[in-house]
Scaffold this active site. Structure first.
Site, PDB file in Angstrom:
ATOM      1  N   ALA A  69       0.808  -1.224   0.000  1.00 55.40           N
ATOM      2  CA  ALA A  69       0.000   0.000   0.000  1.00 55.40           C
ATOM      3  C   ALA A  69       0.840   1.273   0.000  1.00 55.40           C
ATOM      4  O   ALA A  69       0.304   2.359   0.237  1.00 55.40           O
ATOM      5  CB  ALA A  69      -0.940   0.005   1.205  1.00 55.40           C
ATOM      6  N   ALA A  70       2.121   1.165  -0.281  1.00 56.78           N
ATOM      7  CA  ALA A  70       2.993   2.340  -0.228  1.00 56.78           C
ATOM      8  C   ALA A  70       2.544   3.411  -1.217  1.00 56.78           C
ATOM      9  O   ALA A  70       2.532   4.607  -0.907  1.00 56.78           O
ATOM     10  CB  ALA A  70       4.433   1.938  -0.500  1.00 56.78           C
ATOM     11  N   GLY A  71       2.148   3.006  -2.416  1.00 58.38           N
ATOM     12  CA  GLY A  71       1.684   3.960  -3.408  1.00 58.38           C
ATOM     13  C   GLY A  71       0.408   4.653  -2.991  1.00 58.38           C
ATOM     14  O   GLY A  71       0.198   5.842  -3.286  1.00 58.38           O
ATOM     15  N   ASP A  72      -0.455   3.923  -2.277  1.00 58.67           N
ATOM     16  CA  ASP A  72      -1.699   4.523  -1.798  1.00 58.67           C
ATOM     17  C   ASP A  72      -1.425   5.543  -0.698  1.00 58.67           C
ATOM     18  O   ASP A  72      -2.034   6.619  -0.665  1.00 58.67           O
ATOM     19  CB  ASP A  72      -2.639   3.434  -1.279  1.00 58.67           C
TER      20      ASP A  72
END
Length: 296
Positions: free
Chosen positions: A240-243
């Site tokens: 979920a880093a991009g989120d």
């Protein structure tokens, strides 16, 4: 300072996450390690991330009538997100099967379920978009819905941050209504055919290219081009880093940071996220972002 009003339109999934020493090859079965079942979906993740980063956040999406749907609503609401407009569609909720290796890299298969029914925004949903400071959208729900929300936002003066993931065919009207485009390297290549950062500015006036452990690049049509370094941390899971990044970018920009500084703050949010396993459970709170934030 008043809270930034963020509306996120997008997907909600139940993430089934398994870890293993390596990602399996076609036809290969591996003995895994840990397993967790947590709410996810790029839309729900970004809504939770925005709320934890300090925004007054409303989520527009759809869940199924199954047990996963009940859990998704409860978890998203508990994170401080307004779910008053959350739709319920008869049938299955969206599900993501996530595999994570020892280096924190992942492979994901998503079954859309109820997300595919997220079409034709209602007047109350459109009102929420018009009244927001920033609209955040992705491409895990029908593109027509994302385009409708973005066009309405543009007409109302609401800023639009489009995290164009997963890469798919996008109508020109959506890019035309986008203020900031956020993509990773593979998505940039899919949209431009070159994967060259400046090519993204042919699509939108401002663009952010996320580079994983190498940080991010920001550019705009006024000629600004800035490389923002990554914040060094021990990565456990990059799911979920991009989120976390996209949500923090929207919140920071909405609060009045210039976009380069908002990218720096968003980079800290992405770094904080990768330190824990799972999607929504790993999304950082504001204090964690501030702890890792490195001003220019």
């Amino acid at each position: 300072m008043p809270q930034t009003r963020v509306v996120v339109v997008g997907s909600a999934n139940m993430d089934l996450v398994a870890t293993a020493p390596a990602l399996p090859q076609p036809g290969e079965t591996l003995l895994g390690a840990d397993f967790v079942m947590v709410p996810g979906g790029k839309g729900a993740n970004q809504a939770i991330a925005a709320a934890r980063a300090g925004a007054d956040c409303t989520f527009l999406g759809a869940i199924g009538s199954d047990a996963f749907g009940v859990t998704l609503r409860a978890r998203i609401t508990a994170a401080g997100v307004d779910t008053g407009h959350l739709r319920v569609a008869y049938g299955a909720s969206g599900v993501a099967l996530v595999m994570v290796n020892a280096e924190g890299e992942n492979a994901i298969v998503v079954s859309p379920g109820a997300n595919a029914t997220m079409t034709g925004l209602t007047e109350p949903e459109l009102t929420a978009v018009r009244e927001a400071d920033v609209l955040v959208a992705q491409l895990e729900i029908p593109v027509e819905t994302v385009t409708e929300a973005a066009v309405v936002a543009r007409a109302a003066g609401t800023r639009v941050v489009l995290n164009a993931a997963p890469a798919r065919t996008v109508p020109p009207e959506l890019f035309a209504a986008t203020d900031v485009l956020v993509v990773n390297e593979s998505e940039a290549l899919a949209f431009t055919g070159r994967g060259e950062p400046r090519a993204l500015l042919e699509l939108t006036p401002r663009a952010v290219l996320t580079l994983g452990m190498s940080g991010a690049w920001y550019g705009d049509r006024d000629g600004e081009c800035v490389r923002v370094p990554a914040v060094p941390v021990e990565a456990v899971d990059s799911t979920a880093a991009g989120d976390a990044f996209s949500a923090a970018l929207a919140v920071g920009w909405g609060e009045g940071r210039d976009l380069v500084d908002a990218v720096r703050w968003a980079t800290a949010a992405g770094a904080a996220c990768v330190r824990r396993l799972g999607a929504s459970v790993a999304l950082p709170r504001r204090a964690e972002i501030d702890e890792l934030y490195q001003p220019g």
